[in-house]
Design a protein around this motif. Structure first.
Motif, PDB file in Angstrom:
ATOM      1  N   LEU A  31       5.346  21.848   3.410  1.00 12.16           N
ATOM      2  CA  LEU A  31       6.438  21.992   2.442  1.00 12.16           C
ATOM      3  C   LEU A  31       7.585  21.041   2.778  1.00 12.16           C
ATOM      4  O   LEU A  31       8.144  20.381   1.895  1.00 12.16           O
ATOM      5  N   ALA A  32       7.919  20.955   4.073  1.00 10.87           N
ATOM      6  CA  ALA A  32       9.007  20.065   4.491  1.00 10.87           C
ATOM      7  C   ALA A  32       8.660  18.608   4.190  1.00 10.87           C
ATOM      8  O   ALA A  32       9.513  17.831   3.735  1.00 10.87           O
ATOM      9  N   LEU A  33       7.409  18.222   4.426  1.00  9.86           N
ATOM     10  CA  LEU A  33       6.982  16.854   4.159  1.00  9.86           C
ATOM     11  C   LEU A  33       7.036  16.545   2.669  1.00  9.86           C
ATOM     12  O   LEU A  33       7.490  15.472   2.247  1.00  9.86           O
ATOM     13  N   THR A  34       6.602  17.510   1.850  1.00  9.48           N
ATOM     14  CA  THR A  34       6.633  17.309   0.407  1.00  9.48           C
ATOM     15  C   THR A  34       8.063  17.150  -0.094  1.00  9.48           C
ATOM     16  O   THR A  34       8.358  16.289  -0.932  1.00  9.48           O
ATOM     17  N   ARG A  35       8.959  17.978   0.406  1.00 11.68           N
ATOM     18  CA  ARG A  35      10.367  17.863   0.006  1.00 11.68           C
ATOM     19  C   ARG A  35      10.961  16.537   0.453  1.00 11.68           C
ATOM     20  O   ARG A  35      11.732  15.907  -0.274  1.00 11.68           O
ATOM     21  N   MET A  36      10.616  16.112   1.677  1.00 11.82           N
ATOM     22  CA  MET A  36      11.130  14.841   2.174  1.00 11.82           C
ATOM     23  C   MET A  36      10.638  13.689   1.294  1.00 11.82           C
ATOM     24  O   MET A  36      11.419  12.814   0.897  1.00 11.82           O
ATOM     25  N   ASN A  37       9.348  13.678   0.977  1.00 15.35           N
ATOM     26  CA  ASN A  37       8.800  12.610   0.147  1.00 15.35           C
ATOM     27  C   ASN A  37       9.445  12.592  -1.236  1.00 15.35           C
ATOM     28  O   ASN A  37       9.671  11.527  -1.815  1.00 15.35           O
ATOM     29  N   ALA A  38       9.744  13.774  -1.770  1.00 15.14           N
ATOM     30  CA  ALA A  38      10.361  13.855  -3.091  1.00 15.14           C
ATOM     31  C   ALA A  38      11.784  13.317  -3.077  1.00 15.14           C
ATOM     32  O   ALA A  38      12.305  12.891  -4.112  1.00 15.14           O
ATOM     33  N   ALA A  39      12.428  13.318  -1.912  1.00 16.40           N
ATOM     34  CA  ALA A  39      13.820  12.879  -1.818  1.00 16.40           C
ATOM     35  C   ALA A  39      13.956  11.383  -1.569  1.00 16.40           C
ATOM     36  O   ALA A  39      15.042  10.822  -1.710  1.00 16.40           O
ATOM     37  N   ILE A  40      12.868  10.719  -1.202  1.00 18.99           N
ATOM     38  CA  ILE A  40      12.933   9.302  -0.842  1.00 18.99           C
ATOM     39  C   ILE A  40      12.878   8.431  -2.094  1.00 18.99           C
ATOM     40  O   ILE A  40      12.025   8.618  -2.945  1.00 18.99           O
ATOM     41  N   ASP A  41      13.782   7.484  -2.172  1.00 18.99           N
ATOM     42  CA  ASP A  41      13.801   6.517  -3.277  1.00 18.99           C
ATOM     43  C   ASP A  41      14.047   5.136  -2.673  1.00 18.99           C
ATOM     44  O   ASP A  41      15.153   4.842  -2.228  1.00 18.99           O
ATOM     45  N   VAL A  42      13.015   4.302  -2.630  1.00 23.79           N
ATOM     46  CA  VAL A  42      13.138   2.988  -1.989  1.00 23.79           C
ATOM     47  C   VAL A  42      13.208   1.851  -3.005  1.00 23.79           C
ATOM     48  O   VAL A  42      13.082   0.685  -2.644  1.00 23.79           O
ATOM     49  N   ARG A  43      13.427   2.174  -4.272  1.00 25.88           N
ATOM     50  CA  ARG A  43      13.404   1.130  -5.293  1.00 25.88           C
ATOM     51  C   ARG A  43      14.406   0.008  -5.019  1.00 25.88           C
ATOM     52  O   ARG A  43      14.104  -1.164  -5.234  1.00 25.88           O
ATOM     53  N   GLU A  44      15.589   0.378  -4.528  1.00 29.52           N
ATOM     54  CA  GLU A  44      16.626  -0.633  -4.344  1.00 29.52           C
ATOM     55  C   GLU A  44      16.296  -1.631  -3.239  1.00 29.52           C
ATOM     56  O   GLU A  44      16.780  -2.761  -3.252  1.00 29.52           O
ATOM     57  N   VAL A  45      15.474  -1.227  -2.269  1.00 30.39           N
ATOM     58  CA  VAL A  45      15.181  -2.130  -1.155  1.00 30.39           C
ATOM     59  C   VAL A  45      13.889  -2.921  -1.358  1.00 30.39           C
ATOM     60  O   VAL A  45      13.581  -3.811  -0.560  1.00 30.39           O
ATOM     61  N   LEU A  46      13.132  -2.638  -2.409  1.00 31.87           N
ATOM     62  CA  LEU A  46      11.889  -3.383  -2.639  1.00 31.87           C
ATOM     63  C   LEU A  46      12.124  -4.890  -2.752  1.00 31.87           C
ATOM     64  O   LEU A  46      11.339  -5.678  -2.195  1.00 31.87           O
TER      65      LEU A  46
END
Length: 268
Positions: A31-46
């Motif tokens: 559950l913690a991993l799923t929540r963490m992944n849902a919070a990550i947004d790397v679009r700006e650094v691509l």
């Protein structure tokens, strides 16, 4: 059904997959991993990725659509997108040989030189308001030590400003917090701002939007406060660091606005 539709009704694979999931993480960790992944947004650094990049995506992937793969490829300079037939998301299901062959060819091919003068970095800018002069040497010695301990690169150290870059945003936040503590110990008010983005290296200096945003955040911060951008928050998901929303900050020089958060370390 979403990750491996071609074997979804294979009893042996379902048994193996469920065992794999149970052995990989406890329910709480999953559950913690799923929540963490849902919070990550790397679009700006691509756009700051400056290495040869291969994106392999199956055209009928049920979990992540081919449009998502195309979007990522469009954001990374010079990226190669290979669209393979198939509907399985898991790379080890379906036509594995086609995927492995593509990776092998990519790794064995010659690629053009990468612009080494542009790097992705987290910039820390700390505005320093001096107190008694006799503590300056001790303060600056501690600043150098904290930046070195957190594996940063010192760019500026003057009576009014400290600026450094880090390749890890979590370390950058912890260092900024340590600088605030050093300021309190040596009668100095320290206000820090952090942003992660692409920087252009020019000799021993850097420039770019990440520098400007970090400087703007430091001007907005209060004494001993560490302000960070949404990009930094997204990149340290799961780190245990704490954030409090502080609204949006317009950027006069760079256009647009940045969502601002006050960062703090968890209580020991």
């Amino acid at each position: 059904e979403a990750r491996a539709p071609t074997v979804a009704h294979d009893p042996a694979f379902r048994d193996w997959w469920s065992t794999y999931l149970r052995m990989g993480a406890s329910p709480g960790a999953a559950l913690a991993l799923t929540r963490m992944n849902a919070a990550i947004d790397v679009r700006e650094v691509l756009p700051a990725i400056r290495v040869p990049t291969l994106i392999v995506h199956r055209t009928d992937d049920h979990l992540l659509t081919i449009e998502e793969g195309r979007y990522v490829a469009s954001r990374i300079p010079g990226a190669t997108l290979l669209e393979l037939p198939g509907e399985d998301h898991l790379p080890f299901v379906g036509d594995q040989d086609a995927m492995l062959d593509a990776i092998e060819r990519f790794l064995g091919a010659e690629h053009g030189a990468v612009d080494a003068d542009r790097v992705l970095a987290t910039v820390v800018t700390a505005a320093v308001f001096p107190g008694s002069g006799e503590t300056r040497v001790a303060f600056e010695t501690q600043v150098r030590g904290e930046i070195e301990r957190h594996r940063g690169r010192l760019l500026t150290l003057s009576a009014g400003e400290v600026q450094a870059t880090f390749d890890g945003p979590a370390r950058a936040i912890r260092c900024a917090a340590a600088l605030a503590t050093a300021g309190q110990q040596h009668a100095r008010r320290v206000r820090s701002g952090l942003h992660t983005g692409e920087c252009e290296a020019i000799g021993g200096a850097i420039r770019g939007r990440a520098v400007g945003v970090s400087e703007a955040l430091s001007r907005r911060a209060a004494d001993a406060e560490v302000l960070v951008s949404r990009t930094v928050v997204d990149l340290v998901a799961g780190s245990g660091l704490l954030f409090e929303a502080r609204g949006a900050m317009p950027l006069a020089l760079h256009g647009g606005a940045v969502d601002v958060f006050a960062a703090s370390l968890p209580a020991k």
